[in-house]
Design an enzyme around this catalytic site. Structure first.
Site, PDB file in Angstrom:
ATOM      1  N   HIS A  37       0.905  -1.155   0.104  1.00  0.00           N
ATOM      2  CA  HIS A  37      -0.027  -0.026  -0.040  1.00  0.00           C
ATOM      3  C   HIS A  37       0.848   1.434  -0.134  1.00  0.00           C
ATOM      4  O   HIS A  37       0.527   2.151  -0.736  1.00  0.00           O
ATOM      5  CB  HIS A  37      -0.876  -0.102   1.316  1.00  0.00           C
ATOM      6  CG  HIS A  37      -1.746  -1.070   1.458  1.00  0.00           C
ATOM      7  ND1 HIS A  37      -1.808  -2.139   2.418  1.00  0.00           N
ATOM      8  CD2 HIS A  37      -2.983  -1.336   0.581  1.00  0.00           C
ATOM      9  CE1 HIS A  37      -2.810  -2.755   2.077  1.00  0.00           C
ATOM     10  NE2 HIS A  37      -3.554  -2.339   1.199  1.00  0.00           N
ATOM     11  N   GLN A 148      -0.353  -4.484  -8.965  1.00  0.00           N
ATOM     12  CA  GLN A 148      -0.242  -5.794  -9.849  1.00  0.00           C
ATOM     13  C   GLN A 148      -0.752  -6.908  -9.212  1.00  0.00           C
ATOM     14  O   GLN A 148      -1.165  -7.958  -9.791  1.00  0.00           O
ATOM     15  CB  GLN A 148       1.094  -6.163 -10.362  1.00  0.00           C
ATOM     16  CG  GLN A 148       0.985  -6.953 -11.703  1.00  0.00           C
ATOM     17  CD  GLN A 148       2.089  -7.434 -12.028  1.00  0.00           C
ATOM     18  OE1 GLN A 148       3.296  -6.627 -12.401  1.00  0.00           O
ATOM     19  NE2 GLN A 148       2.454  -8.894 -12.350  1.00  0.00           N
ATOM     20  N   ARG A 187      -3.810 -10.115   4.357  1.00  0.00           N
ATOM     21  CA  ARG A 187      -4.182 -11.489   5.014  1.00  0.00           C
ATOM     22  C   ARG A 187      -3.026 -12.121   5.433  1.00  0.00           C
ATOM     23  O   ARG A 187      -3.294 -13.375   6.098  1.00  0.00           O
ATOM     24  CB  ARG A 187      -5.020 -12.209   3.838  1.00  0.00           C
ATOM     25  CG  ARG A 187      -6.350 -11.571   3.322  1.00  0.00           C
ATOM     26  CD  ARG A 187      -7.110 -12.388   2.286  1.00  0.00           C
ATOM     27  NE  ARG A 187      -8.539 -12.110   2.451  1.00  0.00           N
ATOM     28  CZ  ARG A 187      -8.842 -11.477   1.177  1.00  0.00           C
ATOM     29  NH1 ARG A 187      -8.123 -10.881   0.447  1.00  0.00           N
ATOM     30  NH2 ARG A 187     -10.352 -11.070   1.341  1.00  0.00           N
TER      31      ARG A 187
HETATM   32  P1  AMP Z   1      -6.157  -4.037  -0.673  1.00  0.00           P
HETATM   33  O1  AMP Z   1      -6.198  -2.981   0.457  1.00  0.00           O
HETATM   34  O2  AMP Z   1      -5.754  -5.386  -0.412  1.00  0.00           O
HETATM   35  O3  AMP Z   1      -7.611  -4.031  -1.309  1.00  0.00           O
HETATM   36  O4  AMP Z   1      -5.162  -3.315  -1.922  1.00  0.00           O
HETATM   37  C1  AMP Z   1      -5.258  -1.950  -2.074  1.00  0.00           C
HETATM   38  C2  AMP Z   1      -4.500  -1.769  -3.224  1.00  0.00           C
HETATM   39  O5  AMP Z   1      -3.225  -2.246  -2.860  1.00  0.00           O
HETATM   40  C3  AMP Z   1      -4.807  -2.671  -4.549  1.00  0.00           C
HETATM   41  O6  AMP Z   1      -4.748  -1.766  -5.709  1.00  0.00           O
HETATM   42  C4  AMP Z   1      -3.781  -3.679  -4.272  1.00  0.00           C
HETATM   43  O7  AMP Z   1      -3.395  -4.281  -5.551  1.00  0.00           O
HETATM   44  C5  AMP Z   1      -2.531  -3.175  -3.826  1.00  0.00           C
HETATM   45  N1  AMP Z   1      -1.848  -4.139  -3.137  1.00  0.00           N
HETATM   46  C6  AMP Z   1      -1.931  -4.905  -2.605  1.00  0.00           C
HETATM   47  N2  AMP Z   1      -0.791  -5.607  -2.032  1.00  0.00           N
HETATM   48  C7  AMP Z   1      -0.023  -5.369  -2.692  1.00  0.00           C
HETATM   49  C8  AMP Z   1       1.385  -5.606  -3.001  1.00  0.00           C
HETATM   50  N3  AMP Z   1       2.112  -6.736  -2.352  1.00  0.00           N
HETATM   51  N4  AMP Z   1       2.350  -4.735  -3.817  1.00  0.00           N
HETATM   52  C9  AMP Z   1       1.718  -3.969  -4.605  1.00  0.00           C
HETATM   53  N5  AMP Z   1       0.310  -3.433  -4.307  1.00  0.00           N
HETATM   54  C10 AMP Z   1      -0.324  -4.148  -3.488  1.00  0.00           C
END
Ligand code: AMP
Length: 282
Positions: A37, A148, A187
């Site tokens: 993030h 990605q 997670r």
């Molecule tokens: P989430 O909070 O998991 O819904 O993710 C929010 C944003 O962060 C989404 O665009 C995800 O693709 C991105 N994201 C989550 N994990 C990663 C990661 N390991 N590397 C890069 N972006 C991430």
């Protein structure tokens, strides 16, 4: 940094910033921040006058029996990290504010949502596109940043933006990984130590697919089988899907001639992890 929970208040604030000629970058998230993030925030910080981050665990993108209730939440920790990353506005609404009584309008991208995570999580992308459309309407960003790691999500959101003539750029940024290659995910903290060790098989199997394609393997079924077999050597892993597909249409490939997406979803206990590599046969 200011935290706003009221949709009308963030809309008014962003309207006024746009009237003043400011460019707005948006990073939509479900919170429980990690370095993935934060990397999106850094890119967005550099590209825009104003950086908005939304923190919202979106109930309608979780199916029945999925982990909405147990999804990690840590707003105080998130606010501290957002401040550090130079965020101007955090939008952290309640579910009732986003889906008030009488809410009944959904946005549905029909084709690129059918396979991969769309097949194993029916209704998931409808929830994603609906909340993303609402966030875009409320915040009016010039650019929105996605990772990605959730590759299919980025394809779906690009389709949404193109099909509904939304005037913003979607920026896709690389997956941030732990030292052993495991993609960072909110997670991951739910994995037990043995599951966490086992989960490194995901990166290892994708790396092996990359090596084989770079070494000249062109048969998608062979790559699929190789990834599947490698994951199955790990007794704690239960495969949800493995796919070798076209990165634009997300249709399965027979022959790997140009760019290929190797994507997977695998459960370790109750925790479902996803990852992917974009690999170009050269
Ligand atoms: P989430 O909070 O998991 O819904 O993710 C929010 C944003 O962060 C989404 O665009 C995800 O693709 C991105 N994201 C989550 N994990 C990663 C990661 N390991 N590397 C890069 N972006 C991430």
């Amino acid at each position: 940094m200011q935290t706003i929970d009221d949709p009308s208040a963030i809309q008014r604030r962003c309207e006024s910033l746009r009237r003043d000629g400011k460019t707005i970058g948006l990073v939509p998230t479900m919170g429980a921040f990690h370095e993935g993030h934060v990397s999106l925030m850094r890119w967005a910080r550099a590209d825009n006058d104003i950086l908005v981050v939304s923190v919202f665990v979106n109930p309608i993108q979780f199916g029945r029996g999925e982990d909405f209730d147990s999804y990690p939440r840590d707003l105080d920790g998130d606010l501290a990290q957002a401040e550090q990353a130079g965020v101007d506005l955090v939008f952290a609404p309640s579910a009732e504010a986003i889906y008030p009584k009488g809410f009944q309008t959904y946005v549905d991208v029909t084709e690129v949502t059918k396979g991969l995570c769309g097949a194993s999580r029916p209704g998931h992308f409808r929830g994603v596109t609906t909340v993303v459309a609402k966030l875009f309407n409320l915040i009016g960003p010039h650019r929105a940043y996605f990772g990605q790691k959730d590759y299919q999500q980025s394809v779906v959101v690009r389709r949404l933006v193109a099909d509904l003539n939304m005037a913003l750029d979607i920026v896709l940024l690389p997956t941030v990984r732990e030292a052993d290659g495991l993609a960072m995910s909110s997670r991951n903290i739910r994995l037990t130590p043995p599951q966490r060790r086992a989960a490194s098989v995901l990166y290892a199997s994708l790396s092996r697919a990359e090596t084989r394609i770079r070494d000249g393997e062109r048969n998608a079924a062979t790559i699929f089988e190789d990834v599947r077999a490698m994951i199955e050597t790990e007794p704690l892993a239960r495969i949800d899907y493995v796919a070798v597909c076209d990165p634009e249409t997300l249709q399965p490939l027979d022959c790997i001639e140009g760019p290929a997406l190797v994507a997977l979803a695998v459960r370790f206990g109750e925790t479902r992890l996803i990852d992917n590599f974009l690999i170009t046969a050269s």
